[in-house]
Design a protein around this motif. Structure first.
Motif, PDB file in Angstrom:
ATOM      1  N   GLN A  43       0.773  -1.249   0.000  1.00 51.33           N
ATOM      2  CA  GLN A  43       0.000   0.000   0.000  1.00 51.33           C
ATOM      3  C   GLN A  43       0.804   1.298   0.000  1.00 51.33           C
ATOM      4  OE1 GLN A  43      -3.594  -0.231   2.383  1.00 51.33           O
ATOM      5  NE2 GLN A  43      -2.969  -2.275   3.024  1.00 51.33           N
ATOM      6  N   CYS A  44       2.116   1.211   0.173  1.00 53.95           N
ATOM      7  CA  CYS A  44       2.900   2.464   0.303  1.00 53.95           C
ATOM      8  C   CYS A  44       3.877   2.638  -0.850  1.00 53.95           C
ATOM      9  CB  CYS A  44       3.721   2.444   1.591  1.00 53.95           C
ATOM     10  SG  CYS A  44       2.738   2.425   3.074  1.00 53.95           S
ATOM     11  N   SER A  45       4.343   3.880  -0.976  1.00 56.79           N
ATOM     12  CA  SER A  45       5.472   4.156  -1.874  1.00 56.79           C
ATOM     13  C   SER A  45       6.746   4.166  -1.031  1.00 56.79           C
ATOM     14  CB  SER A  45       5.297   5.520  -2.536  1.00 56.79           C
ATOM     15  OG  SER A  45       5.367   6.532  -1.532  1.00 56.79           O
ATOM     16  N   PHE A  46       7.909   4.094  -1.687  1.00 56.06           N
ATOM     17  CA  PHE A  46       9.175   4.153  -0.945  1.00 56.06           C
ATOM     18  C   PHE A  46       9.279   5.473  -0.181  1.00 56.06           C
ATOM     19  CE2 PHE A  46      13.761   5.368  -0.917  1.00 56.06           C
ATOM     20  CZ  PHE A  46      14.188   4.430   0.006  1.00 56.06           C
ATOM     21  N   PHE A  67       6.416  16.024   1.469  1.00 57.89           N
ATOM     22  CA  PHE A  67       7.665  15.287   1.678  1.00 57.89           C
ATOM     23  C   PHE A  67       8.208  14.770   0.344  1.00 57.89           C
ATOM     24  CE2 PHE A  67      10.008  11.360   2.714  1.00 57.89           C
ATOM     25  CZ  PHE A  67      10.891  11.852   3.648  1.00 57.89           C
ATOM     26  N   SER A  68       7.297  14.201  -0.472  1.00 60.87           N
ATOM     27  CA  SER A  68       7.737  13.655  -1.769  1.00 60.87           C
ATOM     28  C   SER A  68       8.299  14.772  -2.642  1.00 60.87           C
ATOM     29  CB  SER A  68       6.570  12.999  -2.516  1.00 60.87           C
ATOM     30  OG  SER A  68       6.148  11.864  -1.840  1.00 60.87           O
ATOM     31  N   GLU A  69       7.595  15.908  -2.623  1.00 61.15           N
ATOM     32  CA  GLU A  69       8.055  17.032  -3.451  1.00 61.15           C
ATOM     33  C   GLU A  69       9.465  17.454  -3.031  1.00 61.15           C
ATOM     34  OE1 GLU A  69       6.685  21.568  -4.532  1.00 61.15           O
ATOM     35  OE2 GLU A  69       5.268  20.291  -3.454  1.00 61.15           O
ATOM     36  N   ARG A  70       9.675  17.499  -1.709  1.00 57.53           N
ATOM     37  CA  ARG A  70      10.984  17.916  -1.192  1.00 57.53           C
ATOM     38  C   ARG A  70      12.045  16.876  -1.575  1.00 57.53           C
ATOM     39  NH1 ARG A  70      13.228  18.353   3.921  1.00 57.53           N
ATOM     40  NH2 ARG A  70      11.590  17.171   4.943  1.00 57.53           N
ATOM     41  N   MET A  71      11.720  15.602  -1.384  1.00 63.59           N
ATOM     42  CA  MET A  71      12.709  14.557  -1.694  1.00 63.59           C
ATOM     43  C   MET A  71      13.051  14.563  -3.195  1.00 63.59           C
ATOM     44  SD  MET A  71      12.594  10.773  -0.069  1.00 63.59           S
ATOM     45  CE  MET A  71      13.175   9.532  -1.193  1.00 63.59           C
ATOM     46  N   LEU A 154       7.917  10.767 -11.298  1.00 64.78           N
ATOM     47  CA  LEU A 154       7.976   9.305 -11.169  1.00 64.78           C
ATOM     48  C   LEU A 154       8.309   8.932  -9.728  1.00 64.78           C
ATOM     49  CD1 LEU A 154      10.126   8.417 -14.342  1.00 64.78           C
ATOM     50  CD2 LEU A 154       7.657   8.110 -14.074  1.00 64.78           C
ATOM     51  N   SER A 155       7.902   7.734  -9.321  1.00 63.74           N
ATOM     52  CA  SER A 155       8.266   7.250  -7.979  1.00 63.74           C
ATOM     53  C   SER A 155       9.790   7.108  -7.913  1.00 63.74           C
ATOM     54  CB  SER A 155       7.613   5.898  -7.718  1.00 63.74           C
ATOM     55  OG  SER A 155       8.260   4.901  -8.507  1.00 63.74           O
ATOM     56  N   HIS A 156      10.298   6.906  -6.691  1.00 64.53           N
ATOM     57  CA  HIS A 156      11.750   6.793  -6.546  1.00 64.53           C
ATOM     58  C   HIS A 156      12.280   5.609  -7.361  1.00 64.53           C
ATOM     59  CE1 HIS A 156      15.105   8.567  -4.499  1.00 64.53           C
ATOM     60  NE2 HIS A 156      15.565   7.390  -4.126  1.00 64.53           N
ATOM     61  N   GLY A 157      11.567   4.476  -7.283  1.00 59.53           N
ATOM     62  CA  GLY A 157      11.998   3.276  -7.997  1.00 59.53           C
ATOM     63  C   GLY A 157      11.896   3.441  -9.508  1.00 59.53           C
ATOM     64  N   GLY A 174       8.239  -0.234 -12.803  1.00 59.34           N
ATOM     65  CA  GLY A 174       8.514   0.887 -11.891  1.00 59.34           C
ATOM     66  C   GLY A 174       8.025   0.563 -10.483  1.00 59.34           C
ATOM     67  N   GLU A 175       6.840  -0.059 -10.420  1.00 62.94           N
ATOM     68  CA  GLU A 175       6.269  -0.400  -9.106  1.00 62.94           C
ATOM     69  C   GLU A 175       7.077  -1.503  -8.418  1.00 62.94           C
ATOM     70  OE1 GLU A 175       2.024  -1.026  -9.237  1.00 62.94           O
ATOM     71  OE2 GLU A 175       2.138  -2.013  -7.282  1.00 62.94           O
TER      72      GLU A 175
END
Ligand code: ACO
Length: 380
Positions: A43-46, A67-71, A154-157, A174-175
């Motif tokens: 259920q979560c993203s990295f 948080f994602s935007e900052r990372m 895109l996600s981190h992965g 990607g997932e």
């Protein structure tokens, strides 16, 4: 005098209290901050996991967005780091590069910890964000390709695969990559995490703590095992040759890479999830060779060890190398990927160590000589 007992490899020694990770080795269960790994990976993203590790609770929607935007804003590499990657000796392992870059990144930051036990590593997210870019850029330069600017949609992965390949991966791949990062993000007091806590306990910076942890992860008994698993699979070459190979390895008392774990006395729950992804991809790519060899090793070696009364099961590294190969990732990046993910866990432990810190200082059992007569240099 009777020799006092001691715990070789610190087996069974409780070195600190921790709220970050719980491993039930008998049942093969793993929890981050109380949440089961199966729920988290489903259920979560990295990025959500990094938030959980750093802030100790799951983020709300708006907290995660911020948080994602900052990372993501930290993903791109400073020019100097690109130059470092270019200048790195071609024969060096990328783990040595990651270690050096981590130490170098420290120079960009105003450290707070010289005078107190506080740390600003929640603010300096480039430690987590840039490791994926360093690993991908290393591989691109090595193959004579140019740097690819990371994407922030895109996600981190998925972004890692995009930077590596130069084209966007399909969403499933990607997932899978993002989920593999989740599965490797944290694992209690393993060797590299313990290293990070020992260094942090001296009030050194979180950068030097992580850099030291990377050195520990590099070893073939720890993060280096999945690279060695694939070498083993290639050396065996075919499912029909597994039995002979395993018996030969056992007769020479060789370790079978990817099997066994200090804590798990059941199949590692991460290996179960990764095995599913590997089955999926093997099917989609119609390439079953590695999976079949691995399953045969698991069966033959598992039976041999059970017969000896020492059952041993696959750990997280057993299936991950074959999965990464199907994702088109070069073998040399396997351990760096582990580090890309584990930075989140290391930071969580460094933060926890700083609260109520006490410097680590165990004792050794001296078994050397004593009171030797000193011989002057000219008489030796
Ligand atoms: N192959 C063959 N025998 C093994 C293996 C293996 N993979 N793992 C354990 N054993 C045997 C040992 O030889 C030992 O037998 P003995 O009692 O006759 O001496 C017994 O099982 C206990 O093993 P130890 O090495 O004492 O277990 P320890 O807890 O110290 O080590 C470790 C755990 C390092 C993971 C070990 O199982 C190993 O070397 N595995 C292969 C390397 C590997 O896959 N590492 C990745 C670990 S997971 C991670 O770091 C992400």
């Amino acid at each position: 005098m009777e020799k006092p007992d001691y715990a070789k490899g610190l087996e069974g020694v409780i070195a600190a209290e921790s709220r970050i990770c719980y491993i039930d080795g008998q049942q093969g269960k793993l929890y981050y901050m109380g949440y089961s790994i199966e729920d988290l990976v489903e259920q979560c993203s990295f990025e959500e996991i990094v938030y959980l590790l750093l802030y100790r609770n799951l983020p709300t929607g708006s907290e995660l967005d911020g948080f994602s935007e900052r990372m993501r804003s930290f993903r791109a590499l400073p020019e100097q780091v690109k130059q470092m990657i270019h200048a790195f000796p071609t024969g060096a392992h990328p783990m040595e590069l990651l270690q050096s870059v981590m130490a170098y990144l420290s120079s960009y930051v105003q450290h707070k910890i010289q005078h107190s036990a506080t740390c600003n590593c929640r603010d300096t997210l480039h430690q987590v964000a840039q490791m994926a870019t360093v690993a991908a850029t290393y591989a691109r330069y090595r193959d004579g390709n140019d740097y690819i600017e990371p994407r922030d949609d895109l996600s981190h992965g998925a972004n890692f695969l995009y930077m590596l390949r130069g084209e966007e991966p399909d969403p499933d791949e990607g997932e899978i990559m993002d989920n593999c990062l989740i599965l490797h993000a944290e694992h209690g007091f393993n060797a590299s995490t313990f290293t990070s806590r020992v260094v942090a306990s001296t009030l050194s910076t979180c950068y030097s703590s992580i850099s030291a942890a990377m050195g520990s992860l590099y070893g073939s008994l720890h993060g280096g095992a999945n690279e060695r698993v694939l070498k083993m699979v290639d050396a065996i070459g075919d499912k029909s040759k597994v039995e002979k190979w395993v018996d030969n390895a056992l007769s020479k008392k060789q370790k079978v890479m990817g099997m066994g774990h200090r804590v798990y006395k059941a199949k590692d729950p991460r290996a179960k999830v990764i095995e599913k992804y590997l089955q999926d991809l093997s099917d989609r790519k119609n390439n079953w060779r590695d999976y079949e060899i691995l399953k045969e090793i698991e069966r033959v070696f598992g039976n041999r060890m059970k017969d000896k009364g020492k059952p041993i099961y696959p750990n997280v590294d057993f299936f991950s190398g074959a999965l990464y190969r199907l994702l088109g990732i070069p073998t040399i990046l396997f351990t760096p990927i582990f580090a890309v993910a584990r930075v989140g866990g290391w930071l969580a432990h460094i933060l926890e160590q700083r609260e109520g810190n006490r410097i680590y200082r165990p004792k050794s059992l001296y078994v050397g000589k004593k009171d030797l007569p000193f011989v002057p240099l000219e008489k030796r």
